[in-house]
Design a protein around this motif. Sequence first.
Motif, PDB file in Angstrom:
ATOM      1  N   GLU A  16     -96.744  46.504 -41.649  1.00 54.08           N
ATOM      2  CA  GLU A  16     -98.004  45.889 -41.207  1.00 54.08           C
ATOM      3  C   GLU A  16     -97.811  45.154 -39.885  1.00 54.08           C
ATOM      4  OE1 GLU A  16     -99.071  43.449 -44.497  1.00 54.08           O
ATOM      5  OE2 GLU A  16     -99.441  45.162 -45.829  1.00 54.08           O
ATOM      6  N   GLY A  17     -96.676  44.458 -39.751  1.00 49.22           N
ATOM      7  CA  GLY A  17     -96.400  43.755 -38.494  1.00 49.22           C
ATOM      8  C   GLY A  17     -96.244  44.716 -37.322  1.00 49.22           C
ATOM      9  N   ALA A  18     -95.545  45.835 -37.569  1.00 49.78           N
ATOM     10  CA  ALA A  18     -95.348  46.830 -36.506  1.00 49.78           C
ATOM     11  C   ALA A  18     -96.681  47.418 -36.056  1.00 49.78           C
ATOM     12  CB  ALA A  18     -94.417  47.933 -36.996  1.00 49.78           C
ATOM     13  N   LEU A  19     -97.585  47.678 -37.017  1.00 51.92           N
ATOM     14  CA  LEU A  19     -98.898  48.236 -36.678  1.00 51.92           C
ATOM     15  C   LEU A  19     -99.748  47.227 -35.913  1.00 51.92           C
ATOM     16  CD1 LEU A  19     -99.910  50.179 -39.933  1.00 51.92           C
ATOM     17  CD2 LEU A  19     -98.914  51.090 -37.842  1.00 51.92           C
ATOM     18  N   SER A  20     -99.661  45.952 -36.306  1.00 50.20           N
ATOM     19  CA  SER A  20    -100.482  44.939 -35.634  1.00 50.20           C
ATOM     20  C   SER A  20    -100.004  44.706 -34.199  1.00 50.20           C
ATOM     21  CB  SER A  20    -100.464  43.627 -36.421  1.00 50.20           C
ATOM     22  OG  SER A  20     -99.154  43.076 -36.441  1.00 50.20           O
ATOM     23  N   ARG A  21     -98.686  44.824 -33.964  1.00 49.44           N
ATOM     24  CA  ARG A  21     -98.162  44.636 -32.615  1.00 49.44           C
ATOM     25  C   ARG A  21     -98.488  45.817 -31.714  1.00 49.44           C
ATOM     26  NH1 ARG A  21     -93.952  42.605 -35.683  1.00 49.44           N
ATOM     27  NH2 ARG A  21     -92.841  44.595 -35.601  1.00 49.44           N
ATOM     28  N   HIS A  22     -98.538  46.987 -32.280  1.00 51.27           N
ATOM     29  CA  HIS A  22     -98.757  48.199 -31.469  1.00 51.27           C
ATOM     30  C   HIS A  22     -99.485  49.229 -32.328  1.00 51.27           C
ATOM     31  CE1 HIS A  22     -96.813  51.415 -28.624  1.00 51.27           C
ATOM     32  NE2 HIS A  22     -98.130  51.430 -28.615  1.00 51.27           N
ATOM     33  N   GLN A  23    -100.797  49.337 -32.125  1.00 56.94           N
ATOM     34  CA  GLN A  23    -101.600  50.268 -32.923  1.00 56.94           C
ATOM     35  C   GLN A  23    -101.244  51.728 -32.600  1.00 56.94           C
ATOM     36  OE1 GLN A  23    -104.081  50.126 -35.302  1.00 56.94           O
ATOM     37  NE2 GLN A  23    -103.575  47.957 -35.568  1.00 56.94           N
ATOM     38  N   PRO A  24    -101.329  52.615 -33.590  1.00 58.75           N
ATOM     39  CA  PRO A  24    -101.086  54.039 -33.303  1.00 58.75           C
ATOM     40  C   PRO A  24    -102.083  54.557 -32.267  1.00 58.75           C
ATOM     41  CG  PRO A  24    -101.132  53.631 -35.671  1.00 58.75           C
ATOM     42  CD  PRO A  24    -101.593  52.371 -35.019  1.00 58.75           C
ATOM     43  N   PRO A  25    -101.660  55.457 -31.403  1.00 51.71           N
ATOM     44  CA  PRO A  25    -102.551  55.977 -30.364  1.00 51.71           C
ATOM     45  C   PRO A  25    -103.573  56.959 -30.938  1.00 51.71           C
ATOM     46  CG  PRO A  25    -100.458  57.118 -30.303  1.00 51.71           C
ATOM     47  CD  PRO A  25    -100.326  56.059 -31.345  1.00 51.71           C
ATOM     48  N   LEU A  26    -104.526  57.341 -30.106  1.00 55.45           N
ATOM     49  CA  LEU A  26    -105.513  58.340 -30.499  1.00 55.45           C
ATOM     50  C   LEU A  26    -104.892  59.732 -30.455  1.00 55.45           C
ATOM     51  CD1 LEU A  26    -108.595  57.070 -28.438  1.00 55.45           C
ATOM     52  CD2 LEU A  26    -108.078  56.597 -30.837  1.00 55.45           C
ATOM     53  N   ALA A  27    -105.391  60.582 -31.317  1.00 55.25           N
ATOM     54  CA  ALA A  27    -104.995  61.999 -31.304  1.00 55.25           C
ATOM     55  C   ALA A  27    -106.270  62.819 -31.341  1.00 55.25           C
ATOM     56  CB  ALA A  27    -104.114  62.319 -32.493  1.00 55.25           C
ATOM     57  N   ASP A  28    -106.492  63.622 -30.305  1.00 51.56           N
ATOM     58  CA  ASP A  28    -107.729  64.404 -30.178  1.00 51.56           C
ATOM     59  C   ASP A  28    -108.955  63.497 -30.240  1.00 51.56           C
ATOM     60  OD1 ASP A  28    -106.255  66.747 -30.059  1.00 51.56           O
ATOM     61  OD2 ASP A  28    -106.271  66.982 -32.244  1.00 51.56           O
ATOM     62  N   GLY A  29    -108.839  62.306 -29.640  1.00 57.53           N
ATOM     63  CA  GLY A  29    -109.978  61.398 -29.570  1.00 57.53           C
ATOM     64  C   GLY A  29    -110.213  60.585 -30.834  1.00 57.53           C
ATOM     65  N   ARG A  30    -109.397  60.774 -31.865  1.00 55.43           N
ATOM     66  CA  ARG A  30    -109.580  60.029 -33.113  1.00 55.43           C
ATOM     67  C   ARG A  30    -108.317  59.227 -33.418  1.00 55.43           C
ATOM     68  NH1 ARG A  30    -111.369  63.981 -37.772  1.00 55.43           N
ATOM     69  NH2 ARG A  30    -109.731  65.286 -36.855  1.00 55.43           N
ATOM     70  N   ARG A  31    -108.532  58.015 -33.979  1.00 52.45           N
ATOM     71  CA  ARG A  31    -107.412  57.149 -34.288  1.00 52.45           C
ATOM     72  C   ARG A  31    -106.690  57.636 -35.544  1.00 52.45           C
ATOM     73  NH1 ARG A  31    -105.519  53.025 -32.208  1.00 52.45           N
ATOM     74  NH2 ARG A  31    -107.331  52.649 -30.884  1.00 52.45           N
TER      75      ARG A  31
ATOM     76  N   GLY B 202    -100.534  58.546 -44.372  1.00 49.86           N
ATOM     77  CA  GLY B 202    -101.826  58.261 -43.745  1.00 49.86           C
ATOM     78  C   GLY B 202    -102.473  59.537 -43.272  1.00 49.86           C
ATOM     79  N   PRO B 203    -103.821  59.564 -43.175  1.00 47.85           N
ATOM     80  CA  PRO B 203    -104.511  60.757 -42.685  1.00 47.85           C
ATOM     81  C   PRO B 203    -104.007  61.148 -41.296  1.00 47.85           C
ATOM     82  CG  PRO B 203    -106.084  59.176 -43.587  1.00 47.85           C
ATOM     83  CD  PRO B 203    -104.760  58.477 -43.518  1.00 47.85           C
ATOM     84  N   ARG B 204    -103.584  62.391 -41.162  1.00 52.05           N
ATOM     85  CA  ARG B 204    -103.101  62.965 -39.907  1.00 52.05           C
ATOM     86  C   ARG B 204    -101.856  62.234 -39.377  1.00 52.05           C
ATOM     87  NH1 ARG B 204    -106.955  62.404 -35.826  1.00 52.05           N
ATOM     88  NH2 ARG B 204    -106.330  64.339 -34.815  1.00 52.05           N
ATOM     89  N   ALA B 205    -101.080  61.671 -40.283  1.00 52.64           N
ATOM     90  CA  ALA B 205     -99.858  60.959 -39.875  1.00 52.64           C
ATOM     91  C   ALA B 205     -98.902  61.890 -39.129  1.00 52.64           C
ATOM     92  CB  ALA B 205     -99.167  60.365 -41.097  1.00 52.64           C
TER      93      ALA B 205
END
Length: 446
Positions: free
Chosen positions: A367-382, A402-405
């Motif tokens: 959770e800390g890693a995600l809050s510091r750096h959110q995953p980027p978009l892929a094909d315009g969707r998070r 996760g969906p489309r991980a």
Amino acid sequence: MLPRIAIIGRPNVGKSTLFNRLVGRKLAIVDNTPGVTRDRKEYEARIGGRDVILLDTAGLEEAPPDTVAGRMRASSEAAIQQADLILFVVDAKAGLTASDRAFAAWLRRQKVPVLAVANKTEGRGGTMAALEAYELGFGDPVAISAEHGEGISDLHSTVAGMLPEEPEEEEEDDKDRPLRLAVVGRPNAGKSTLLNALLGEERMITGPEPGLTRDAVTSEFNDAVGRVRIVDTAGMRKKARIVEGLEQMSVGATINALKEAEVAVLVLDALLGLDEQDLRIARLAEREGRAVVIALNKWDAVEDRIAARRGIEDTLQTSLAQLKGITVVAMSAATGRGVDKLMPAVRETMERWNKRVPTGELNRWFEGALSRHQPPLADGRRIKLRYATMPKARPPTIVIFGPRAEDLPEDYRRYLVNSFRDAFDMPGVPIRLQLRGTSNPFVDKE
């Protein structure tokens, strides 16, 4: 202690073929070239219903002590002193030679029982040819063909009758299982000298000639923590330079040793620094999932140590990021200086490689890693990452759901691995990241 059986004889009489036959695996390199085996190899085997340590030795040759052949003979003689039984192998097809008779006379003066083994007795006249071995003075010889498996059952029963009485069996605690360690590196980096320093004896043949070690040779010793099973391997040259079939087999034995190890010690020549071949070997160990410690050998001969250390650290940082923070131990295997620091570093790295992170701690990190750096978009969707688990260690393996991980780009995967490594103090350890997409029940439904 298990009884030790040494296989002794001239070069090319079939000692390594017999060794492989008795252990039930192709552990020793076999080739028609005389003198392929240079260092004694040992392995546990079951012979005649008894567990034993079987030793494959270099061929006995008359040679000056300062030559390779002379050092090979000295190693074989040391094995004889440690043995409870000697299998003296002769080539029945070639017949007894003056060397066979000379070595037999020397063996009769030793205080170890000897069994004459007449090898290559397959086909017509083989058994008659074996009778010549009576001349050696060791009683009834056993006629075998190690290559074809003939006479091996007779050998088993004869050996069982010559071994010392079996002691009462003691159960081995799982905690007493040895740490499995592979020593790897380029030719002439000092791998065999390091192994001798750790064992406290001249077990491996060493010298200025590169490529002395041809096979992967296993030994055991005890450090301050417990048992260590260590494998000295042949030096690995660049693939383009490997032309001989014998060297190809040596490299294959090295790769197999890595697969069976837990930690790999990469021995570097400090005078030459860290080159691309060293990095290839380290990457190979990482791909096999092994923890790595670098032994920076010949450190006593380096004049500008600050520059040498900085150059190695810069190369590791830029070219071996997948083993970020790898431990480097500066030492001299020849003088023994700094060698005492190696096994503590290996044990510490082994603990990290074997470390499991509880699910609660893992997901707090996640959770800390995600809050510091959110995953980027892929094909315009998070990409939404849900949770993480750690199904196994050895090496540490994280599975993220996760969906489309599975669409996560490579740079974000590296970010997660490095964040995990820093959070749980795992330098020098390969970390596996697996991504699992969760299915949407409404996709492709009518």
